[in-house]
Design a protein around this motif. Structure first.
Motif, short mmCIF file in Angstrom:
data_model
loop_
_atom_site.label_atom_id
_atom_site.label_comp_id
_atom_site.label_asym_id
_atom_site.label_seq_id
_atom_site.Cartn_x
_atom_site.Cartn_y
_atom_site.Cartn_z
N LEU A 18 0.82 -1.21 0.00
CA LEU A 18 0.00 0.00 0.00
C LEU A 18 0.86 1.25 0.00
O LEU A 18 0.55 2.25 -0.66
CB LEU A 18 -0.94 -0.01 1.21
N GLY A 19 1.96 1.20 0.73
CA GLY A 19 2.88 2.34 0.75
C GLY A 19 3.44 2.61 -0.62
O GLY A 19 3.56 3.77 -1.04
N LEU B 137 2.06 2.14 -3.41
CA LEU B 137 1.02 2.77 -4.24
C LEU B 137 0.88 4.26 -3.96
O LEU B 137 0.60 5.04 -4.86
CB LEU B 137 -0.32 2.08 -4.00
N HIS B 138 1.08 4.66 -2.70
CA HIS B 138 0.74 6.02 -2.31
C HIS B 138 1.95 6.92 -2.10
O HIS B 138 1.80 8.15 -2.05
CB HIS B 138 -0.11 5.99 -1.03
N ASP B 139 3.15 6.36 -2.00
CA ASP B 139 4.33 7.18 -1.81
C ASP B 139 4.64 8.00 -3.06
O ASP B 139 4.46 7.52 -4.19
CB ASP B 139 5.55 6.31 -1.49
N PRO B 140 5.14 9.21 -2.90
CA PRO B 140 5.59 9.99 -4.06
C PRO B 140 6.68 9.23 -4.82
O PRO B 140 7.51 8.53 -4.21
CB PRO B 140 6.15 11.28 -3.44
N PHE B 141 6.71 9.39 -6.13
CA PHE B 141 7.64 8.63 -6.96
C PHE B 141 9.09 8.81 -6.52
O PHE B 141 9.85 7.84 -6.41
CB PHE B 141 7.50 9.07 -8.42
N CYS C 216 -5.69 -3.68 -13.17
CA CYS C 216 -4.72 -2.62 -12.90
C CYS C 216 -3.29 -3.15 -13.08
O CYS C 216 -3.03 -4.35 -12.93
CB CYS C 216 -4.88 -2.10 -11.47
N HIS C 217 -2.38 -2.27 -13.38
CA HIS C 217 -0.96 -2.58 -13.38
C HIS C 217 -0.34 -1.94 -12.13
O HIS C 217 -0.44 -0.72 -11.95
CB HIS C 217 -0.28 -2.05 -14.64
N VAL C 218 0.28 -2.77 -11.29
CA VAL C 218 0.79 -2.29 -10.01
C VAL C 218 2.26 -2.71 -9.89
O VAL C 218 2.60 -3.65 -9.17
CB VAL C 218 -0.03 -2.85 -8.83
N PRO C 219 3.16 -2.01 -10.58
CA PRO C 219 4.57 -2.39 -10.50
C PRO C 219 5.20 -2.00 -9.18
O PRO C 219 4.86 -0.96 -8.60
CB PRO C 219 5.20 -1.61 -11.66
N ILE C 220 6.10 -2.83 -8.68
CA ILE C 220 6.90 -2.44 -7.52
C ILE C 220 7.84 -1.31 -7.92
O ILE C 220 8.01 -0.33 -7.20
CB ILE C 220 7.68 -3.65 -6.97
N PHE C 221 8.46 -1.46 -9.10
CA PHE C 221 9.39 -0.46 -9.60
C PHE C 221 8.81 0.16 -10.88
O PHE C 221 8.84 -0.47 -11.94
CB PHE C 221 10.75 -1.09 -9.86
N ALA D 35 1.36 -5.82 7.37
CA ALA D 35 1.48 -5.37 5.98
C ALA D 35 0.36 -5.98 5.14
O ALA D 35 -0.12 -7.09 5.41
CB ALA D 35 2.84 -5.74 5.42
N ALA D 36 -0.03 -5.28 4.10
CA ALA D 36 -1.14 -5.73 3.25
C ALA D 36 -0.65 -6.78 2.26
O ALA D 36 -0.53 -6.53 1.06
CB ALA D 36 -1.74 -4.54 2.52
N ILE D 37 -0.36 -7.97 2.77
CA ILE D 37 0.12 -9.08 1.96
C ILE D 37 -1.08 -9.95 1.59
O ILE D 37 -1.84 -10.36 2.47
CB ILE D 37 1.17 -9.93 2.72
N SER D 38 -1.26 -10.24 0.32
CA SER D 38 -2.40 -11.04 -0.09
C SER D 38 -2.29 -12.47 0.44
O SER D 38 -1.19 -12.98 0.68
CB SER D 38 -2.52 -11.08 -1.61
#
Length: 398
Positions: A70-71, A73-77, A145-150, A281-284
């Motif tokens: 979740l962090g 997703l929401h942290d500034p780049f 959705c596309h949710v890349p770590i990097f 942590a939001a682990i699936s």
């Protein structure tokens, strides 16, 4: 040039020799002498301490510090770059003076350390991991959705490729971006959403062309490889190191020995997933199930590899776990069959050989003076991190 003398200590030189009383003399950034009764212009009293080569972690992710979906997703780049500077300092504080970043860090991170803008370990970079569609590096989620770590950016190309032509072009892009090593995923993984770590990924031709292109650029290939088939595909194609190696069978082990491939176990990584979930942590649920699935098989595979004589290099996947806890891996390697001295050599000479850094990894004349001073008995590897008293990089205390 002034001579810095480390005196009255015990030296673990990383060559395979047992620890022994000795002095070490440094001029500039190099070790110039190791022996008894040496002299220098300035002295560091090492009474009660052991002098080690700077430790090397062959598999880290400097741009993240523990699992926090979740962090991310929401942290500034740009926050990831500041986080990396903190992670680099934590890494240096436990005596790790060189790392190989296995995905995330770009050329700017490497250059910031090299130019002295940030304090941290010397960095080799893979930049992005190459993955097939639906593989360990594919950020597609079931929601669409596309949710890349990097997140890709001009210095960090996206890594999903299919077919030999796409694979060849992407290796060239990564080389252009400054990669020291090409990383591929020849199996599924744990923290990715829609793949299975027991399934092999990429076909032989795709891996072969990746290795061909990397070799032509003078750099090696490392493979995230959990699945048995993915390990074999990578080794047969000439991949230099297998990262994780969770589901090794006898044939895979034999191939690794025959081809002189390295294993970088990263035993702490799946434990880190479980601990992150326990900490909230939001682990699936799917990812957590995979973490529990691999832990036992992982240890058995590493034990089998050690018994067979596979070359082992220290690597942790830190980033999946918090930075500064890297040395927890040493005790797990001992549980799998290495002696404490062998585990420390995996983090010094062996890791230096894997990374091709021939002027690091041992305390010998001519080597770069990356040195760590540690209190107490080296055999107690489970408490080593808390007993680090000083870290020198190129002869300078950092």
């Amino acid at each position: 040039m002034r001579r810095l003398l480390f005196t009255n200590g015990t030296v673990f030189d990383g060559t395979g020799a047992p620890p022994a009383p000795a002095d070490v003399v440094v001029e500039g950034d190099r070790i110039v002498a190791v022996g008894i009764g040496l002299d220098g212009d300035d002295a560091v009293d090492c009474t009660g301490r052991t002098i080690l080569p700077g430790l090397i972690d062959s598999h880290v992710h400097l741009m993240i510090d523990g699992l926090d979906p979740l962090g991310w997703l929401h942290d500034p780049f740009s926050l990831q770059f500041y986080r990396a500077a903190t992670s680099m300092r934590k890494t240096l504080d436990v005596g790790i003076t060189t790392v190989r970043d296995a995905g995330g860090a770009d050329l700017g991170v490497r250059e910031a350390q090299r130019r002295g803008l940030v304090k941290g370990p010397r960095v080799q970079i893979a930049i992005s991991m190459l993955s097939q569609t639906g593989g360990h590096g594919d950020p597609w989620a079931a929601s669409g959705c596309h949710v890349p770590i990097f997140v890709p950016h001009p210095g960090r190309p996206a890594g999903v490729v299919d077919g030999t032509d796409e694979a060849r072009r992407k290796v060239r892009e990564l080389v252009r971006a400054g990669a020291d090593v090409i990383k591929i995923a020849t199996s599924g993984g744990v923290v990715s959403a829609r793949d299975d770590p027991r399934h092999g990924h990429f076909r032989d031709a795709e891996v072969a062309v990746i290795v061909e292109e990397a070799t032509s650029a003078g750099i090696p290939v490392m493979a995230h490889a959990a699945a048995t088939d993915g390990i074999k595909t990578a080794v047969r194609a000439g991949v230099r190191s297998i990262e994780h190696g969770i589901f090794l069978d006898d044939e895979a082990v034999e191939l690794m020995v025959e081809n002189k491939a390295w294993l970088v176990p990263t035993l702490i990584a799946p434990h880190g997933v479980v601990r992150a979930a326990e900490a909230g942590a939001a682990i699936s649920e799917h990812v957590l199930e995979k973490a529990h699935l691999v832990i036992r098989a992982h240890r058995e595979s590493v034990r089998r590899a050690i018994e067979a004589g596979v070359r082992i290099a220290f690597g942790t996947d830190t980033g999946v776990t918090p930075h500064g806890r890297n040395l927890d891996e040493l005790a797990l390697l001992v549980e799998c069959g290495l002696t404490p001295a062998q585990a420390l050599r995996a983090a010094t000479r062996e890791a230096a050989q894997l990374l091709g850094t021939t002027d690091l990894g041992t305390v010998e004349p001519g080597k770069i003076a990356d040195l760590v001073l540690v209190d107490g008995d080296l055999s107690e590897v489970d408490t080593l991190a808390e007993r680090v008293r000083a870290v020198y990089q190129g002869g300078v205390e950092v």
